[in-house]
Design a protein around this motif. Sequence first.
Motif, PDB file in Angstrom:
ATOM      1  N   THR A 180       0.862  -1.180   0.000  1.00 22.94           N
ATOM      2  CA  THR A 180       0.000   0.000   0.000  1.00 22.94           C
ATOM      3  C   THR A 180       0.897   1.228   0.000  1.00 22.94           C
ATOM      4  O   THR A 180       1.787   1.358   0.850  1.00 22.94           O
ATOM      5  CB  THR A 180      -0.919   0.007   1.233  1.00 22.94           C
ATOM      6  OG1 THR A 180      -1.739  -1.161   1.206  1.00 22.94           O
ATOM      7  CG2 THR A 180      -1.803   1.245   1.242  1.00 22.94           C
ATOM      8  N   TYR A 181       0.693   2.136  -0.967  1.00 26.51           N
ATOM      9  CA  TYR A 181       1.658   3.198  -1.196  1.00 26.51           C
ATOM     10  C   TYR A 181       1.296   4.540  -0.559  1.00 26.51           C
ATOM     11  O   TYR A 181       2.175   5.337  -0.257  1.00 26.51           O
ATOM     12  CB  TYR A 181       1.836   3.404  -2.710  1.00 26.51           C
ATOM     13  CG  TYR A 181       2.338   2.163  -3.421  1.00 26.51           C
ATOM     14  CD1 TYR A 181       3.652   1.742  -3.290  1.00 26.51           C
ATOM     15  CD2 TYR A 181       1.492   1.401  -4.211  1.00 26.51           C
ATOM     16  CE1 TYR A 181       4.126   0.617  -3.937  1.00 26.51           C
ATOM     17  CE2 TYR A 181       1.938   0.273  -4.868  1.00 26.51           C
ATOM     18  CZ  TYR A 181       3.260  -0.119  -4.726  1.00 26.51           C
ATOM     19  OH  TYR A 181       3.711  -1.241  -5.361  1.00 26.51           O
ATOM     20  N   TRP A 182       0.020   4.834  -0.397  1.00 19.74           N
ATOM     21  CA  TRP A 182      -0.381   6.128   0.147  1.00 19.74           C
ATOM     22  C   TRP A 182      -1.799   6.013   0.690  1.00 19.74           C
ATOM     23  O   TRP A 182      -2.500   5.035   0.460  1.00 19.74           O
ATOM     24  CB  TRP A 182      -0.308   7.230  -0.923  1.00 19.74           C
ATOM     25  CG  TRP A 182      -0.889   6.840  -2.244  1.00 19.74           C
ATOM     26  CD1 TRP A 182      -0.235   6.303  -3.303  1.00 19.74           C
ATOM     27  CD2 TRP A 182      -2.271   6.936  -2.647  1.00 19.74           C
ATOM     28  NE1 TRP A 182      -1.088   6.040  -4.335  1.00 19.74           N
ATOM     29  CE2 TRP A 182      -2.354   6.431  -3.964  1.00 19.74           C
ATOM     30  CE3 TRP A 182      -3.432   7.398  -2.026  1.00 19.74           C
ATOM     31  CZ2 TRP A 182      -3.549   6.367  -4.669  1.00 19.74           C
ATOM     32  CZ3 TRP A 182      -4.629   7.337  -2.725  1.00 19.74           C
ATOM     33  CH2 TRP A 182      -4.676   6.828  -4.034  1.00 19.74           C
ATOM     34  N   GLY A 183      -2.214   7.015   1.468  1.00 14.88           N
ATOM     35  CA  GLY A 183      -3.567   7.029   2.004  1.00 14.88           C
ATOM     36  C   GLY A 183      -3.818   5.980   3.055  1.00 14.88           C
ATOM     37  O   GLY A 183      -4.961   5.595   3.298  1.00 14.88           O
ATOM     38  N   ALA A 184      -2.748   5.479   3.692  1.00 15.11           N
ATOM     39  CA  ALA A 184      -2.881   4.448   4.727  1.00 15.11           C
ATOM     40  C   ALA A 184      -2.006   4.842   5.906  1.00 15.11           C
ATOM     41  O   ALA A 184      -1.371   5.905   5.919  1.00 15.11           O
ATOM     42  CB  ALA A 184      -2.479   3.086   4.186  1.00 15.11           C
ATOM     43  N   SER A 185      -1.934   3.985   6.922  1.00 12.79           N
ATOM     44  CA  SER A 185      -1.093   4.287   8.081  1.00 12.79           C
ATOM     45  C   SER A 185       0.370   4.302   7.666  1.00 12.79           C
ATOM     46  O   SER A 185       0.794   3.575   6.753  1.00 12.79           O
ATOM     47  CB  SER A 185      -1.314   3.235   9.168  1.00 12.79           C
ATOM     48  OG  SER A 185      -0.872   1.956   8.730  1.00 12.79           O
ATOM     49  N   THR A 186       1.167   5.119   8.353  1.00 10.61           N
ATOM     50  CA  THR A 186       2.587   5.264   8.016  1.00 10.61           C
ATOM     51  C   THR A 186       3.319   3.929   8.121  1.00 10.61           C
ATOM     52  O   THR A 186       4.161   3.587   7.274  1.00 10.61           O
ATOM     53  CB  THR A 186       3.257   6.297   8.941  1.00 10.61           C
ATOM     54  OG1 THR A 186       2.555   7.538   8.844  1.00 10.61           O
ATOM     55  CG2 THR A 186       4.717   6.501   8.560  1.00 10.61           C
ATOM     56  N   GLY A 187       3.003   3.166   9.146  1.00 12.02           N
ATOM     57  CA  GLY A 187       3.682   1.879   9.333  1.00 12.02           C
ATOM     58  C   GLY A 187       3.441   0.936   8.174  1.00 12.02           C
ATOM     59  O   GLY A 187       4.384   0.274   7.688  1.00 12.02           O
ATOM     60  N   LEU A 188       2.202   0.849   7.704  1.00 10.50           N
ATOM     61  CA  LEU A 188       1.878  -0.032   6.575  1.00 10.50           C
ATOM     62  C   LEU A 188       2.585   0.428   5.312  1.00 10.50           C
ATOM     63  O   LEU A 188       3.150  -0.389   4.567  1.00 10.50           O
ATOM     64  CB  LEU A 188       0.362  -0.065   6.356  1.00 10.50           C
ATOM     65  CG  LEU A 188      -0.142  -0.893   5.164  1.00 10.50           C
ATOM     66  CD1 LEU A 188       0.232  -2.355   5.333  1.00 10.50           C
ATOM     67  CD2 LEU A 188      -1.651  -0.736   5.001  1.00 10.50           C
ATOM     68  N   ILE A 189       2.574   1.726   5.053  1.00  9.30           N
ATOM     69  CA  ILE A 189       3.207   2.259   3.835  1.00  9.30           C
ATOM     70  C   ILE A 189       4.708   1.990   3.854  1.00  9.30           C
ATOM     71  O   ILE A 189       5.283   1.516   2.863  1.00  9.30           O
ATOM     72  CB  ILE A 189       2.936   3.768   3.700  1.00  9.30           C
ATOM     73  CG1 ILE A 189       1.445   4.019   3.457  1.00  9.30           C
ATOM     74  CG2 ILE A 189       3.769   4.363   2.569  1.00  9.30           C
ATOM     75  CD1 ILE A 189       1.052   5.484   3.482  1.00  9.30           C
ATOM     76  N   LEU A 190       5.380   2.283   4.977  1.00  9.55           N
ATOM     77  CA  LEU A 190       6.835   2.093   5.055  1.00  9.55           C
ATOM     78  C   LEU A 190       7.216   0.621   4.950  1.00  9.55           C
ATOM     79  O   LEU A 190       8.169   0.262   4.248  1.00  9.55           O
ATOM     80  CB  LEU A 190       7.360   2.688   6.361  1.00  9.55           C
ATOM     81  CG  LEU A 190       7.302   4.212   6.486  1.00  9.55           C
ATOM     82  CD1 LEU A 190       7.817   4.654   7.851  1.00  9.55           C
ATOM     83  CD2 LEU A 190       8.125   4.866   5.369  1.00  9.55           C
TER      84      LEU A 190
END
Length: 488
Positions: free
Chosen positions: A392-402
Amino acid sequence: MVYIGFLHLWSPIVFGILSYFSNTIFIYIILRKTRSCFGAYKYMLMSFGIFDIMYSTVDMVVAMGSHSEGNTFCVFVSHGPFAHDIELGFKALCVRCMFFSLSYGVLEVHFIYRYIALCRPKWIFIFSEPKWITVMALGVFGQGIVWFCSVYFCMWSDDEMRLYLEVPFRRDYNADVHKIPILGSTYWGASTKLILIVLFEFLSVNMIYVNFVHHWAPIVFGILSYCCNSIFVFIVLKKTRSSFGAYKYMLMSFGIFDIMYSTVDMVVAMGSHSEGNTFCLFVSHGPFADDPEIGFAALCVRCMFFSLSYGVLEVHFIYRYVALCRPQWIPAFGDPKWITVMALGVFGQGIVWFCSVYFCMWSDDEMRSYLEVPFRRDYNADVYQVPILGSTYWGASTGLILRTSAGIVIISVISCWTIYFCIWIGWTIHSKLSVVEMSKTTKKMHRNLLKALAIQTFIPFAISYIPCVFAWSVPIIHVDTKRYFISS
């Protein structure tokens, strides 16, 4: 009891009795012969006679009929001790089908013996060695088990199949099809799931049907890979070491790897989907589709093989470069130490890819929540029951994106490096051929080998590598690919 006809009722019994008498006499005659007369063939003939008696017994005990009507073919227990219990009768049908396959294996061993006796007499000793006898017996029995599992797990009859046969069975046999042990196949005009289950596919409760090409392409190309690579490995084995040198073993390893990769492709059926901010891979059907955890591990293994194919291509390019530009290094490809180094390099690249997707791209509830509506809309599937990995690249929690983006970055670097490396090595070889001093014949051979390698590289790059890189990259700019990409 389903009465089909006089011959159907009595021929298995008559031929079974004849089989008992003739094979008993046959075994007695074989036993009377000395070993010096028949050699290892004596015991093989005895085993054939014993198997024929067993097969005739199954034929008599499991009385089987067949029927095809419209879109459906089936075999059923017509009479005998298994005709009145649907579950037990179905298992008896599967055993009888297994014996049908075992008879194939017995014939194959017979042909193998005749081939060896005439064309490879120095190998004849294997038919008297317990180790090789066990290998052949396991091969025959394994073939039977595959057939048994195919009909047991794929061709059982549900209410839908029996519904298609209800009127024909009442009309032709005056029998209630819902009380008869049956297995069969429905080819068209039925639910997609029923058709797919009976056509060579493992049973999967959470099967996701993407499209016809996605479902059948891995199977068709897998079978072609088995045939082509088996012939290829056999041809390479026929060549002497002086003819191919170290390249002989490299070619063999490529063929064996391709068979392994094709097997993983067929067993771990994988689809891809991107929607909005999320890209994912999922197990669409097959033996790993019903357990999200085991299915996730299977997905990671399949992704690892994708990376291993990169490594195999790189080694191939390195060999062509060394053969032309650094011929003094060519002994490295026959040195166990350097072979081990190259194998570890390829395997290490695969492990890095495996760890990247396993530790970075696993799906949590947040990622699945973004895919819940698309999966229900496009596949009528519950995304929480499907094995998935993704990013997931954007529009989600920072932890998931990173976390997920880290995995994408690593596998993208490996992919880009491989593409750059192969192009650079290929261009270097091409440039070297323009200035190197060698005979026209040798130069022509190197040019042809480079062309062949370029074609071998272009095909997977065009139909697999580049589409895959595109598939996991386009969600960054919010482009939906939905079901159009098939990860290979």
